[in-house]
Design a protein around this motif. Structure first.
Motif, PDB file in Angstrom:
ATOM      1  N   GLY A 135       0.816  -1.350   0.005  1.00 15.63           N
ATOM      2  CA  GLY A 135      -0.059  -0.027  -0.185  1.00 15.63           C
ATOM      3  C   GLY A 135       0.788   1.317  -0.032  1.00 15.63           C
ATOM      4  N   TYR A 136       2.007   1.065   0.502  1.00 15.83           N
ATOM      5  CA  TYR A 136       2.867   2.375   0.606  1.00 15.83           C
ATOM      6  C   TYR A 136       3.971   2.395  -0.658  1.00 15.83           C
ATOM      7  CZ  TYR A 136       1.741   2.786   5.447  1.00 15.83           C
ATOM      8  OH  TYR A 136       0.776   3.138   6.651  1.00 15.83           O
ATOM      9  N   ASP A 137       4.129   1.068  -1.247  1.00 21.14           N
ATOM     10  CA  ASP A 137       5.250   0.933  -2.212  1.00 21.14           C
ATOM     11  C   ASP A 137       6.561   1.526  -1.532  1.00 21.14           C
ATOM     12  OD1 ASP A 137       6.501   0.129  -4.416  1.00 21.14           O
ATOM     13  OD2 ASP A 137       6.100   2.072  -5.311  1.00 21.14           O
ATOM     14  N   ASP A 138       6.789   0.923  -0.333  1.00 22.82           N
ATOM     15  CA  ASP A 138       8.030   1.515   0.653  1.00 22.82           C
ATOM     16  C   ASP A 138       8.156   0.737   1.650  1.00 22.82           C
ATOM     17  OD1 ASP A 138       9.871   3.341   1.441  1.00 22.82           O
ATOM     18  OD2 ASP A 138       8.704   5.081   1.938  1.00 22.82           O
ATOM     19  N   ASN A 139       9.290   0.691   2.704  1.00 18.76           N
ATOM     20  CA  ASN A 139       9.507   0.071   3.900  1.00 18.76           C
ATOM     21  C   ASN A 139       8.720   0.973   4.742  1.00 18.76           C
ATOM     22  OD1 ASN A 139      11.385  -1.453   2.433  1.00 18.76           O
ATOM     23  ND2 ASN A 139      12.956  -0.046   2.918  1.00 18.76           N
ATOM     24  N   PHE A 140       8.514   0.635   6.009  1.00 21.44           N
ATOM     25  CA  PHE A 140       7.816   1.494   7.032  1.00 21.44           C
ATOM     26  C   PHE A 140       8.322   0.959   8.392  1.00 21.44           C
ATOM     27  CE2 PHE A 140       5.431  -2.499   6.026  1.00 21.44           C
ATOM     28  CZ  PHE A 140       5.040  -3.019   7.297  1.00 21.44           C
ATOM     29  N   PHE A 141       7.948   1.925   9.444  1.00 18.74           N
ATOM     30  CA  PHE A 141       8.386   1.827  10.507  1.00 18.74           C
ATOM     31  C   PHE A 141       6.813   1.155  11.575  1.00 18.74           C
ATOM     32  CE2 PHE A 141      11.176   5.351   9.550  1.00 18.74           C
ATOM     33  CZ  PHE A 141      12.418   4.654   9.842  1.00 18.74           C
ATOM     34  N   ILE A 142       7.300   0.671  12.567  1.00 17.61           N
ATOM     35  CA  ILE A 142       6.010   0.162  13.282  1.00 17.61           C
ATOM     36  C   ILE A 142       5.966   0.754  14.593  1.00 17.61           C
ATOM     37  CG2 ILE A 142       5.035  -1.939  14.629  1.00 17.61           C
ATOM     38  CD1 ILE A 142       4.173  -2.203  11.856  1.00 17.61           C
ATOM     39  N   GLY A 156       9.355   6.932   3.887  1.00 18.25           N
ATOM     40  CA  GLY A 156       9.651   8.111   3.258  1.00 18.25           C
ATOM     41  C   GLY A 156      10.761   8.431   2.824  1.00 18.25           C
ATOM     42  N   THR A 157      11.107   9.730   2.243  1.00 23.14           N
ATOM     43  CA  THR A 157      12.315  10.170   1.893  1.00 23.14           C
ATOM     44  C   THR A 157      13.519  10.279   2.638  1.00 23.14           C
ATOM     45  OG1 THR A 157      11.551  12.619   1.624  1.00 23.14           O
ATOM     46  CG2 THR A 157      11.239  10.977  -0.449  1.00 23.14           C
ATOM     47  N   ASN A 158      13.354  10.724   4.104  1.00 17.32           N
ATOM     48  CA  ASN A 158      13.906  10.842   5.155  1.00 17.32           C
ATOM     49  C   ASN A 158      13.784  10.030   6.474  1.00 17.32           C
ATOM     50  OD1 ASN A 158      15.505  13.577   4.035  1.00 17.32           O
ATOM     51  ND2 ASN A 158      13.148  14.204   4.144  1.00 17.32           N
ATOM     52  N   PRO A 159      13.958   8.790   6.112  1.00 22.92           N
ATOM     53  CA  PRO A 159      13.878   7.780   7.099  1.00 22.92           C
ATOM     54  C   PRO A 159      14.455   7.895   8.303  1.00 22.92           C
ATOM     55  CG  PRO A 159      15.179   6.740   5.452  1.00 22.92           C
ATOM     56  CD  PRO A 159      14.664   8.285   4.629  1.00 22.92           C
ATOM     57  N   ASP A 160      15.673   8.458   8.427  1.00 26.91           N
ATOM     58  CA  ASP A 160      16.637   8.567   9.649  1.00 26.91           C
ATOM     59  C   ASP A 160      15.817   9.574  10.511  1.00 26.91           C
ATOM     60  OD1 ASP A 160      18.310   6.835   8.690  1.00 26.91           O
ATOM     61  OD2 ASP A 160      19.814   8.266   7.959  1.00 26.91           O
ATOM     62  N   ILE A 161      15.529  10.744   9.744  1.00 25.05           N
ATOM     63  CA  ILE A 161      14.768  11.738  10.837  1.00 25.05           C
ATOM     64  C   ILE A 161      13.370  11.389  11.234  1.00 25.05           C
ATOM     65  CG2 ILE A 161      13.621  14.317  10.430  1.00 25.05           C
ATOM     66  CD1 ILE A 161      15.903  14.753   8.291  1.00 25.05           C
ATOM     67  N   ARG A 194      10.433  -4.224   3.035  1.00 25.33           N
ATOM     68  CA  ARG A 194       9.743  -4.960   2.204  1.00 25.33           C
ATOM     69  C   ARG A 194      10.489  -5.817   1.172  1.00 25.33           C
ATOM     70  NH1 ARG A 194       7.666  -1.837  -2.734  1.00 25.33           N
ATOM     71  NH2 ARG A 194       9.519  -0.215  -2.957  1.00 25.33           N
ATOM     72  N   GLY A 195      11.855  -5.594   0.905  1.00 23.50           N
ATOM     73  CA  GLY A 195      12.889  -6.180   0.012  1.00 23.50           C
ATOM     74  C   GLY A 195      13.421  -7.408   0.532  1.00 23.50           C
ATOM     75  N   SER A 196      13.733  -7.402   1.934  1.00 24.40           N
ATOM     76  CA  SER A 196      14.224  -8.661   2.577  1.00 24.40           C
ATOM     77  C   SER A 196      13.371  -9.301   3.450  1.00 24.40           C
ATOM     78  CB  SER A 196      15.478  -8.140   3.437  1.00 24.40           C
ATOM     79  OG  SER A 196      14.973  -7.261   4.633  1.00 24.40           O
ATOM     80  N   HIS A 197      11.966  -8.593   3.549  1.00 21.37           N
ATOM     81  CA  HIS A 197      11.153  -9.500   4.443  1.00 21.37           C
ATOM     82  C   HIS A 197      11.503  -9.604   5.955  1.00 21.37           C
ATOM     83  CE1 HIS A 197       8.275 -11.070   0.662  1.00 21.37           C
ATOM     84  NE2 HIS A 197       9.402 -10.526   0.268  1.00 21.37           N
TER      85      HIS A 197
END
Length: 202
Positions: A135-142, A156-161, A194-197
């Motif tokens: 749904g995001y076409d992206d990695n995500f935080f929980i 998003g584009t600034n995951p570290d921040i 999402r790439g490495s599951h």
């Protein structure tokens, strides 16, 4: 009202046998650190993860019309000749048959994953995590809200921040007095690739 039942109450429940337990068992995720004494003193059969969480095994019963939940102890599993490996395998299979509520929210494009029974244990189901990622076409935080609910936030584009901000929010929420101990899940932010599951600590 759902209650945790002690082992001595199980004997008065009809039709509890090995097949019943394996048919009804489901996993729950709880904080290993916050529940260390309960895990040891109550002898709960469990499996620790590298997320700071432990998997415990539960099944529901009814006594005199009231709902109850039994957490499986080592002695109970031994009585019914069930190994932890078997419980893990069957509980996860049962979990996959009862998907959680997945609610999309417009605020920061977040997704709520919740279930009043197995709750955050749906994080153990990679199909659910992949569904959220698609749904995001992206990695995500929980973001851990409680044992019943977690919040997914796209990296998003600034995951570290974003990770820095979310970690601060997790600490702030968990430092409040409003969270009952039995509902507390974690004070750690998780990240799903999402790439490495792979689900891991952020």
């Amino acid at each position: 009202m759902e209650k945790n039942l002690s082992e001595d109450k199980i004997s008065i429940v009809e039709k509890i046998d090995r097949n019943y337990i394996l048919r009804e068992v489901y996993p729950m995720l709880i904080s290993t650190e916050k529940n260390e004494s309960m895990l040891k003193e109550n002898g709960l059969l469990h499996r620790e993860t590298d997320l700071g969480l432990s998997i415990v095994y539960c099944f529901d019963v009814k006594i005199n019309g009231a709902d109850g939940m039994v957490r499986i102890t080592s002695s109970l599993a031994k009585e019914y000749d069930i190994t932890e490996d078997e419980l893990y395998r069957v509980a996860l299979a049962n979990l996959s048959e009862t998907p959680p509520d997945i609610l999309q929210k417009s605020h920061q494009n977040t997704t709520i994953i919740e279930d009043g029974k197995a709750g955050a244990a749906h994080l153990l189901n990679d199909d659910i995590l992949q569904l959220v990622a698609s749904g995001y076409d992206d990695n995500f935080f929980i973001f851990p809200i409680s044992v019943n609910t977690v919040l997914a936030v796209p990296a998003g584009t600034n995951p570290d921040i974003l990770a820095f901000e979310l970690k601060a929010a997790v600490r702030e929420i968990n430092s409040s007095e409003g969270m009952p101990r039995e509902m507390f899940l974690s004070d750690k932010l998780l990240e799903y690739n999402r790439g490495s599951h792979r689900l891991q600590l952020a």
